[in-house]
Design a protein around this motif. Sequence first.
Motif, short mmCIF file in Angstrom:
data_model
loop_
_atom_site.label_atom_id
_atom_site.label_comp_id
_atom_site.label_asym_id
_atom_site.label_seq_id
_atom_site.Cartn_x
_atom_site.Cartn_y
_atom_site.Cartn_z
N THR A 98 58.22 94.90 73.35
CA THR A 98 57.66 95.48 74.57
C THR A 98 58.60 95.30 75.74
N ARG A 99 59.20 94.13 75.85
CA ARG A 99 60.14 93.89 76.96
C ARG A 99 61.37 94.80 76.84
N ARG A 100 61.86 94.96 75.63
CA ARG A 100 63.03 95.84 75.44
C ARG A 100 62.66 97.30 75.70
N TYR A 101 61.46 97.68 75.29
CA TYR A 101 60.98 99.05 75.54
C TYR A 101 60.83 99.30 77.04
N ARG A 102 60.36 98.29 77.77
CA ARG A 102 60.23 98.41 79.22
C ARG A 102 61.58 98.72 79.85
N ARG A 103 62.60 97.98 79.47
CA ARG A 103 63.94 98.21 80.02
C ARG A 103 64.44 99.62 79.68
N LYS A 104 64.20 100.03 78.45
CA LYS A 104 64.67 101.34 77.99
C LYS A 104 63.99 102.47 78.77
N LEU A 105 62.67 102.37 78.95
CA LEU A 105 61.95 103.43 79.65
C LEU A 105 62.33 103.51 81.13
N VAL A 106 62.42 102.37 81.77
CA VAL A 106 62.76 102.36 83.19
C VAL A 106 64.12 103.01 83.42
N GLU A 107 65.08 102.70 82.55
CA GLU A 107 66.41 103.30 82.67
C GLU A 107 66.36 104.78 82.36
N ASP A 161 46.32 114.00 70.25
CA ASP A 161 47.17 115.18 70.00
C ASP A 161 47.89 115.61 71.28
N ASP A 162 47.20 115.55 72.42
CA ASP A 162 47.84 115.89 73.69
C ASP A 162 49.04 114.97 73.96
N LEU A 163 48.83 113.69 73.72
CA LEU A 163 49.89 112.71 73.96
C LEU A 163 51.07 112.93 73.02
N ASP A 164 50.77 113.14 71.73
CA ASP A 164 51.83 113.38 70.76
C ASP A 164 52.64 114.62 71.13
N GLY A 165 51.94 115.66 71.57
CA GLY A 165 52.62 116.88 71.97
C GLY A 165 53.54 116.66 73.16
N TYR A 166 53.10 115.82 74.10
CA TYR A 166 53.92 115.54 75.28
C TYR A 166 55.14 114.71 74.89
N PHE A 167 54.95 113.71 74.04
CA PHE A 167 56.08 112.92 73.56
C PHE A 167 57.14 113.83 72.94
N ASP A 168 56.70 114.76 72.09
CA ASP A 168 57.63 115.64 71.40
C ASP A 168 58.30 116.62 72.35
N ALA A 169 57.50 117.18 73.27
CA ALA A 169 58.04 118.19 74.18
C ALA A 169 59.10 117.62 75.10
N HIS A 170 58.98 116.34 75.44
CA HIS A 170 59.92 115.73 76.39
C HIS A 170 60.84 114.71 75.72
N ASP A 171 60.79 114.66 74.39
CA ASP A 171 61.67 113.78 73.63
C ASP A 171 61.62 112.34 74.16
N LEU A 172 60.41 111.84 74.37
CA LEU A 172 60.24 110.49 74.90
C LEU A 172 60.33 109.45 73.79
N PRO A 173 60.95 108.32 74.07
CA PRO A 173 61.05 107.27 73.05
C PRO A 173 59.69 106.62 72.80
N ARG A 174 59.42 106.31 71.55
CA ARG A 174 58.18 105.65 71.17
C ARG A 174 58.35 104.13 71.23
N HIS A 175 57.25 103.44 71.46
CA HIS A 175 57.28 101.99 71.37
C HIS A 175 57.65 101.63 69.93
N PRO A 176 58.60 100.72 69.72
CA PRO A 176 59.07 100.44 68.36
C PRO A 176 58.00 99.90 67.42
N LEU A 177 56.93 99.31 67.94
CA LEU A 177 55.88 98.76 67.07
C LEU A 177 54.89 99.82 66.59
N GLU A 178 54.93 100.99 67.21
CA GLU A 178 53.98 102.04 66.82
C GLU A 178 54.19 102.45 65.36
N ALA A 179 55.43 102.45 64.92
CA ALA A 179 55.72 102.84 63.53
C ALA A 179 55.13 101.86 62.53
N ASP A 180 54.81 100.66 62.98
CA ASP A 180 54.22 99.65 62.11
C ASP A 180 52.70 99.60 62.21
#
Length: 244
Positions: free
Chosen positions: A81-90, A179-198
Amino acid sequence: MTMIDFTDYKAAKAQILSAEFEDADPRDVLRAAFKTLFVGERVALVTSFGAESAVLLHMAAQVDRTIPVVSVDTGKLFGETRRYRRKLVERLGLTNLRVVEPEPEPLAQADPKGVLWHQDADACCHVRKVVPLARALDGVDVWLSGRKRYQASSRERLPMFEAEEGRIKVNPLANWTRDDLDGYFDAHDLPRHPLEADGYLSIGCQPCTEPVAPGEDPRAGRWRGQAKTECGIHTVLYSQGGGI
């Protein structure tokens, strides 16, 4: 002279705004909150940098990258989460992030061994999250939140605007679905939180967060096996000293 009850005034304003913006695009809600509805008032966006946080943060950055962004580091967050925070802010170019932490002395008194979460999860959330956030939001008039109705049964009646302890809370994504959120992530190529895949669909502190099974409530992995469903920041009355 008649005195104005600002608590009642804000509650009435929140109810009117909720009806007006119920079907609005969240980006329009954000623009209105930043630019027209609360001119002269102090607005802040509160985020956990969890699994869905990138959507609201991206929308906010499109409107104003200088918006105050407040996030609590409880001392028990996942390193991811801390690493994701840095990545998103940048990535989003946010320029006004404020990470708040529990004050050392009260934390040492309440949780000297660092295992209060195991003994009393409510007390742990209070000292590590509720009190620091209350301190950070002192003087804030409008709080922008990323909560959604679909996340849990306790949130299914979430309004777009609500009044709480002299403050208006805005939930621009209240009526969005997964579904709305997933569509927005895809449309704007936003990085996912790394733990979501788990399988972590709602991500809080490491000791009290587990993956969820397919079809489970997204927040089922938070405080699993307990009646607790919220950390406390959305269910308490705020003051400088916190208070449950």
